[in-house]
Motif scaffolding. Sequence first.
Motif, PDB file in Angstrom:
ATOM      1  N   GLN A 129       7.147  -5.695   1.326  1.00  0.00           N
ATOM      2  CA  GLN A 129       6.563  -4.493   1.916  1.00  0.00           C
ATOM      3  C   GLN A 129       5.262  -4.806   2.647  1.00  0.00           C
ATOM      4  O   GLN A 129       4.955  -4.206   3.676  1.00  0.00           O
ATOM      5  CB  GLN A 129       6.312  -3.448   0.828  1.00  0.00           C
ATOM      6  N   ALA A 130       4.505  -5.765   2.133  1.00  0.00           N
ATOM      7  CA  ALA A 130       3.224  -6.134   2.737  1.00  0.00           C
ATOM      8  C   ALA A 130       3.394  -6.748   4.119  1.00  0.00           C
ATOM      9  O   ALA A 130       2.433  -6.815   4.897  1.00  0.00           O
ATOM     10  CB  ALA A 130       2.463  -7.090   1.822  1.00  0.00           C
ATOM     11  N   ARG A 131       4.608  -7.162   4.471  1.00  0.00           N
ATOM     12  CA  ARG A 131       4.860  -7.745   5.779  1.00  0.00           C
ATOM     13  C   ARG A 131       4.662  -6.731   6.907  1.00  0.00           C
ATOM     14  O   ARG A 131       4.563  -7.094   8.068  1.00  0.00           O
ATOM     15  CB  ARG A 131       6.276  -8.322   5.848  1.00  0.00           C
ATOM     16  N   ARG A 132       4.595  -5.439   6.566  1.00  0.00           N
ATOM     17  CA  ARG A 132       4.337  -4.417   7.573  1.00  0.00           C
ATOM     18  C   ARG A 132       2.991  -4.642   8.259  1.00  0.00           C
ATOM     19  O   ARG A 132       2.733  -4.121   9.346  1.00  0.00           O
ATOM     20  CB  ARG A 132       4.394  -3.025   6.934  1.00  0.00           C
ATOM     21  N   THR A 140       2.930   5.709  16.465  1.00  0.00           N
ATOM     22  CA  THR A 140       4.268   6.080  16.032  1.00  0.00           C
ATOM     23  C   THR A 140       5.023   4.810  15.669  1.00  0.00           C
ATOM     24  O   THR A 140       4.574   3.700  15.981  1.00  0.00           O
ATOM     25  CB  THR A 140       5.024   6.867  17.116  1.00  0.00           C
ATOM     26  N   GLY A 141       6.158   4.978  14.994  1.00  0.00           N
ATOM     27  CA  GLY A 141       6.887   3.796  14.574  1.00  0.00           C
ATOM     28  C   GLY A 141       8.332   4.105  14.242  1.00  0.00           C
ATOM     29  O   GLY A 141       8.771   5.258  14.313  1.00  0.00           O
ATOM     30  N   LEU A 142       9.060   3.081  13.853  1.00  0.00           N
ATOM     31  CA  LEU A 142      10.483   3.238  13.548  1.00  0.00           C
ATOM     32  C   LEU A 142      10.689   4.196  12.375  1.00  0.00           C
ATOM     33  O   LEU A 142      11.616   5.009  12.387  1.00  0.00           O
ATOM     34  CB  LEU A 142      11.095   1.873  13.233  1.00  0.00           C
ATOM     35  N   ALA A 143       9.834   4.119  11.367  1.00  0.00           N
ATOM     36  CA  ALA A 143       9.965   5.023  10.220  1.00  0.00           C
ATOM     37  C   ALA A 143       9.699   6.472  10.623  1.00  0.00           C
ATOM     38  O   ALA A 143      10.355   7.392  10.127  1.00  0.00           O
ATOM     39  CB  ALA A 143       9.000   4.604   9.111  1.00  0.00           C
ATOM     40  N   LYS A 156      10.932   3.862   4.029  1.00  0.00           N
ATOM     41  CA  LYS A 156       9.930   3.792   5.094  1.00  0.00           C
ATOM     42  C   LYS A 156       9.447   2.352   5.291  1.00  0.00           C
ATOM     43  O   LYS A 156       9.373   1.843   6.411  1.00  0.00           O
ATOM     44  CB  LYS A 156       8.748   4.700   4.734  1.00  0.00           C
ATOM     45  N   PHE A 157       9.148   1.668   4.169  1.00  0.00           N
ATOM     46  CA  PHE A 157       8.653   0.299   4.262  1.00  0.00           C
ATOM     47  C   PHE A 157       9.737  -0.653   4.760  1.00  0.00           C
ATOM     48  O   PHE A 157       9.446  -1.620   5.476  1.00  0.00           O
ATOM     49  CB  PHE A 157       8.118  -0.159   2.903  1.00  0.00           C
ATOM     50  N   ALA A 158      10.974  -0.397   4.373  1.00  0.00           N
ATOM     51  CA  ALA A 158      12.080  -1.225   4.875  1.00  0.00           C
ATOM     52  C   ALA A 158      12.195  -1.100   6.389  1.00  0.00           C
ATOM     53  O   ALA A 158      12.440  -2.092   7.093  1.00  0.00           O
ATOM     54  CB  ALA A 158      13.389  -0.814   4.202  1.00  0.00           C
ATOM     55  N   LEU A 159      12.013   0.113   6.902  1.00  0.00           N
ATOM     56  CA  LEU A 159      12.050   0.328   8.353  1.00  0.00           C
ATOM     57  C   LEU A 159      10.860  -0.345   9.026  1.00  0.00           C
ATOM     58  O   LEU A 159      10.982  -0.891  10.132  1.00  0.00           O
ATOM     59  CB  LEU A 159      12.053   1.829   8.655  1.00  0.00           C
ATOM     60  N   VAL A 199       1.797  10.560  -2.806  1.00  0.00           N
ATOM     61  CA  VAL A 199       1.019   9.331  -2.943  1.00  0.00           C
ATOM     62  C   VAL A 199       1.945   8.182  -3.342  1.00  0.00           C
ATOM     63  O   VAL A 199       2.804   8.327  -4.216  1.00  0.00           O
ATOM     64  CB  VAL A 199      -0.084   9.507  -4.011  1.00  0.00           C
ATOM     65  N   PHE A 200       1.772   7.020  -2.696  1.00  0.00           N
ATOM     66  CA  PHE A 200       2.561   5.837  -3.038  1.00  0.00           C
ATOM     67  C   PHE A 200       1.897   5.128  -4.213  1.00  0.00           C
ATOM     68  O   PHE A 200       0.763   4.666  -4.114  1.00  0.00           O
ATOM     69  CB  PHE A 200       2.651   4.895  -1.836  1.00  0.00           C
ATOM     70  N   MET A 201       2.614   5.049  -5.322  1.00  0.00           N
ATOM     71  CA  MET A 201       2.077   4.421  -6.528  1.00  0.00           C
ATOM     72  C   MET A 201       2.651   3.034  -6.763  1.00  0.00           C
ATOM     73  O   MET A 201       2.365   2.408  -7.778  1.00  0.00           O
ATOM     74  CB  MET A 201       2.367   5.315  -7.743  1.00  0.00           C
ATOM     75  N   GLY A 202       3.473   2.553  -5.841  1.00  0.00           N
ATOM     76  CA  GLY A 202       4.112   1.263  -6.009  1.00  0.00           C
ATOM     77  C   GLY A 202       5.588   1.449  -6.309  1.00  0.00           C
ATOM     78  O   GLY A 202       5.992   2.458  -6.890  1.00  0.00           O
ATOM     79  N   SER A 203       6.396   0.478  -5.899  1.00  0.00           N
ATOM     80  CA  SER A 203       7.832   0.563  -6.140  1.00  0.00           C
ATOM     81  C   SER A 203       8.154   0.145  -7.571  1.00  0.00           C
ATOM     82  O   SER A 203       7.479  -0.727  -8.135  1.00  0.00           O
ATOM     83  CB  SER A 203       8.589  -0.348  -5.163  1.00  0.00           C
TER      84      SER A 203
END
Length: 213
Positions: A129-132, A140-143, A156-159, A199-203
């Motif tokens: 995910q950090a590769r984003r 704007t973006g793909l997600a 979202k992170f995969a996109l 809020v994103f708390m981690g996968s």
Amino acid sequence: MPHVERRRYDVAKRAIDVTVSAVGLVVSAPVQLVTAAVVLAAHGRPVLFRQPRPGRDGVVFELVKFRTMRRPDAAHVTDADRLTSVGRFLRSTSLDELPTLWNVLKGDMSLVGPRPLLVEYLPRYSPEQARRHEVRPGVTGLAQVSGRNGVAWEDKFALDVEYVDTRSLTLDLVILARTVCCVVKRQGISGGGEATMSVFMGSPAVRVGDDVA
């Protein structure tokens, strides 16, 4: 697109970003002045929302947008409470994003790329995910054109990572065109009952040996 070609495109992309953002700031100046006046009347000062966000390689910069929320107080604590009718309109039409063109001109951001999220999320990303953050974040973006705030964090992170690996002029043009459609249709402004996005708390961690349903 091979790695070398993506790097070459990044150079050309920066030239495009500078040109388009400079022209965009000039052309949108009257709209921004009117929007600033409306925000001032509805929310008071400051007119602009400023917040540190991580950019390329995780380097932090100051994101600038029009303010869409009241200041937090006893009656307005959550984002849903603080978001005003003016703020909802600005977000649904993306008028709040116009000052962000200044971030693009400065080189903090690009027109297209993964959206810059909160600094506090940095340690919560998986290595993939950090590769984003391998590219400049985007207005704007793909997600965003795949559901905006209506897309789950993991998707979202995969996109975002998919964009990092496949970025090209053709893809950027497609994303920009789809962005216009999303803004016109006002799609994906909120996610999962939230004013914006939860809020994103981690996968959830996946342990080796666990059964997969």
